[in-house]
Design an enzyme around this catalytic site. Structure first.
Site, PDB file in Angstrom:
ATOM      1  N   LYS A  33      37.654  40.971  36.136  1.00 28.61           N
ATOM      2  CA  LYS A  33      37.184  39.870  37.158  1.00 28.61           C
ATOM      3  C   LYS A  33      36.995  38.673  36.714  1.00 28.61           C
ATOM      4  CE  LYS A  33      36.747  43.335  40.309  1.00 28.61           C
ATOM      5  NZ  LYS A  33      37.131  44.554  39.644  1.00 28.61           N
TER       6      LYS A  33
HETATM    7  C1  LIG Z   1      38.087  45.734  39.821  1.00 32.31           C
HETATM    8  C2  LIG Z   1      38.580  46.576  38.476  1.00 32.31           C
HETATM    9  C3  LIG Z   1      39.530  47.362  38.554  1.00 32.31           C
HETATM   10  C4  LIG Z   1      40.487  47.260  39.771  1.00 32.31           C
HETATM   11  O1  LIG Z   1      41.148  46.314  40.247  1.00 32.31           O
HETATM   12  P1  LIG Z   1      41.627  45.815  41.701  1.00 32.31           P
HETATM   13  O2  LIG Z   1      42.402  44.456  41.570  1.00 32.31           O
HETATM   14  O3  LIG Z   1      40.455  46.086  42.516  1.00 32.31           O
HETATM   15  O4  LIG Z   1      42.777  46.882  41.861  1.00 32.31           O
HETATM   16  C5  LIG Z   1      39.978  47.786  37.385  1.00 32.31           C
HETATM   17  N1  LIG Z   1      39.141  47.794  36.485  1.00 32.31           N
HETATM   18  C6  LIG Z   1      38.133  47.238  36.105  1.00 32.31           C
HETATM   19  C7  LIG Z   1      37.207  47.298  34.998  1.00 32.31           C
HETATM   20  C8  LIG Z   1      37.632  46.321  37.427  1.00 32.31           C
HETATM   21  O5  LIG Z   1      36.643  45.629  37.273  1.00 32.31           O
END
Ligand SMILES: *Cc1c(COP(=O)(O)O)cnc(C)c1O
Length: 495
Positions: free
Chosen positions: A112
């Site tokens: 993120k």
């Molecule tokens: C948010 C997240 C995901 C999923 O990503 P999306 O874009 O919501 O599909 C996968 N792994 C981690 C560690 C995340 O924080």
């Protein structure tokens, strides 16, 4: 070429990129999508000589056409700096027959950060461009990870405040510690006596509260959202797929024009959609391998053409993928349905009313580039253990779901195309699950003992993000009920 954005659900007018970033979600409930996508202006040979920041500019300028060169470069320079613990920003590690694109070198050691470190700058720049005089107040409900990453991004960014609500008894001890020790004069963390849904509902209510909006505006504030459907989060995620391809080329791992597959551990469908957009820009991609955990709505969707959220919600060891409604999938549905807002809206209405919708046979034909599968909890743990024992490389639980699904894909298809796996979190973020997978005996250790043990067996230094919270003082101790959320926000803003 100027790119404008329109809603996946409306026939409403098109708006500029900066307006779409400020607005987040369209008023009709739809998501903003670019009206067309241009191709990369440079060859991959040229891109392969570029830094992450330079690549980011080349990619983002194609989407955010109303930002000037100076504005975009300012945003990029402030986002991708020493907050990342490596100059490469998103390094690639070759292990166990795949290329792991490590997206966890930012301030909260999860992917993120790739988008949330730049969103605050895109947003404040967008506000200036659109003569917004109010200070922007970001409201976020979090089940643990997003709130922290958003605060880390917005901390001390002039012209913004951020207020994060989390379920007081619903996050892990490390997650809570990460949040309540957050620095920055403009960050506020509030634990609520309720669950994540209560927090989320409370935040949505405030966004829709016109009276409150008026009071805020009178005091010089306006709400905005940092959630993953904002194109200001999607666009920065396209960058690292372009970068990864260029770096593989530079390293001689692939030849010019050679196709790669991309495997993504998926929740809200944002990260994998960014990979899809990267292909539109010109990255040669064969398959998009969509990996789910036991909440396998997407796997079922790719298998049957029916999206059905009516099922038990599973709590897994990859909590950031514990999702039954993958919001960003709407952008793909819209596209494979021929960019038809009416058709898309009827499916999304059906999802809201009955919890499901079905796509047409013709639309399914347009999904051929996607492969979906899932990993059970047991398979995920086995994958962590096996890859560690075979190679010494330690995966986090989310990345392990992807690695497991990639193996399933290879076995089923016989396809040996070189594959990039999006590695979305550092194993230090989910230490207990990771260490238990490697050997159950570690379960006797405390959280921080586990951290040290992982560092030792994996041969990786403990990330600063973890080091810091060992001793960091608690700076936030606000608690309220779900009903008291608006009052708490006003108190924080002094109105
Ligand atoms: C948010 C997240 C995901 C999923 O990503 P999306 O874009 O919501 O599909 C996968 N792994 C981690 C560690 C995340 O924080």
């Amino acid at each position: 070429m100027e790119i404008l954005y329109k809603s996946t659900r409306g026939t409403g007018k098109s708006i500029t990129a900066s307006q779409a970033i400020l607005q987040g979600l369209s008023e009709d409930g739809g998501l903003f999508v670019p009206d067309s996508l241009p191709k990369l202006a440079l060859s991959f040979e040229e891109l392969s000589e570029m830094s992450y920041q330079e690549t980011a500019y080349e990619v983002m300028k194609l989407f955010l056409t109303d930002f000037t060169e100076e504005e975009l470069k300012y945003c990029i320079a402030h986002a991708y700096d020493e907050k990342f613990d490596t100059e490469e920003i998103a390094p690639i590690k070759k292990a166990a027959g795949a290329y792991y694109l490590e997206l966890f070198h930012g301030s909260t050691i999860a992917f993120k950060d790739m988008a949330l470190s730049i969103l605050p700058y895109l947003m404040t720049t967008a506000a200036k461009k659109n003569q917004v005089k109010n200070e922007i107040v970001i409201l976020t409900a979090t089940s643990g990870d997003t709130g922290k990453a958003a605060m880390a991004g917005f901390a001390d960014v002039p012209g913004t405040k951020i207020i994060v609500f989390y379920p007081k008894n619903g996050v892990s001890p490390i997650q809570e510690k990460q949040m309540v020790t957050q620095k920055g004069g403009n960050t506020y963390v509030v634990g609520i006596t309720g669950n994540f849904d209560d927090a989320q509902t409370g935040v949505k209510k405030m966004f829709n509260d016109r009276e409150m909006a008026k009071e805020l505006s009178a005091a010089g504030y306006q709400f905005s959202s940092a959630n993953s459907i904002n194109i200001g989060r999607l666009v920065p995620q396209v960058v690292y797929y372009v970068y990864a391809y260029a770096k593989l080329l530079k390293a001689g791992e692939i030849q010019t024009g050679e196709k790669i597959n991309i495997t993504v551990p998926t929740g809200n469908f944002g990260n994998i959609l960014a990979a899809y957009y990267a292909k539109e820009l010109g990255v040669p991609v064969g398959k998009f391998i969509c990996a789910s955990n036991e909440n396998k709505v997407l796997y079922d969707f790719f298998e049957t053409g029916c999206y059905d959220r009516n099922r038990e919600f599973m709590l897994t060891s990859s909590p950031s993928m514990d999702i039954l409604i993958s919001s960003n999938l709407e952008r793909l549905i819209y596209r494979i349905g021929g960019n038809d807002p009416d058709k898309n809206r009827s499916m999304m209405d059906s999802l809201a009313k009955t919890g499901k919708y079905e796509i047409t046979e013709e639309m399914r034909q347009n999904l051929k580039e996607f492969y979906g599968n899932y990993a059970s909890e047991e398979e995920t743990a086995e994958t962590i253990k096996k890859i560690y024992e075979d190679t010494g490389y330690v995966l986090d639980t989310h990345t392990a779901v992807a690695a497991c699904v990639y193996e399933k894909y290879k076995a089923q298809s016989g396809d040996s195309t070189k594959t990039v796996i999006a590695s979305t979190a550092s194993p230090f973020k989910f230490t207990r699950s990771v260490m238990n997978a490697i050997d159950e005996k570690y379960d006797a250790l405390t959280d921080f003992e586990l951290v040290d043990k992982l560092s030792q067996i994996g041969g990786v230094k403990v990330p600063d993000a973890i080091e810091e919270i060992r001793t960091a003082p608690v700076l936030h101790d606000r608690i309220c009920t779900a009903e008291e959320m608006p009052e708490t926000v006003k108190k924080i803003l002094g109105i």
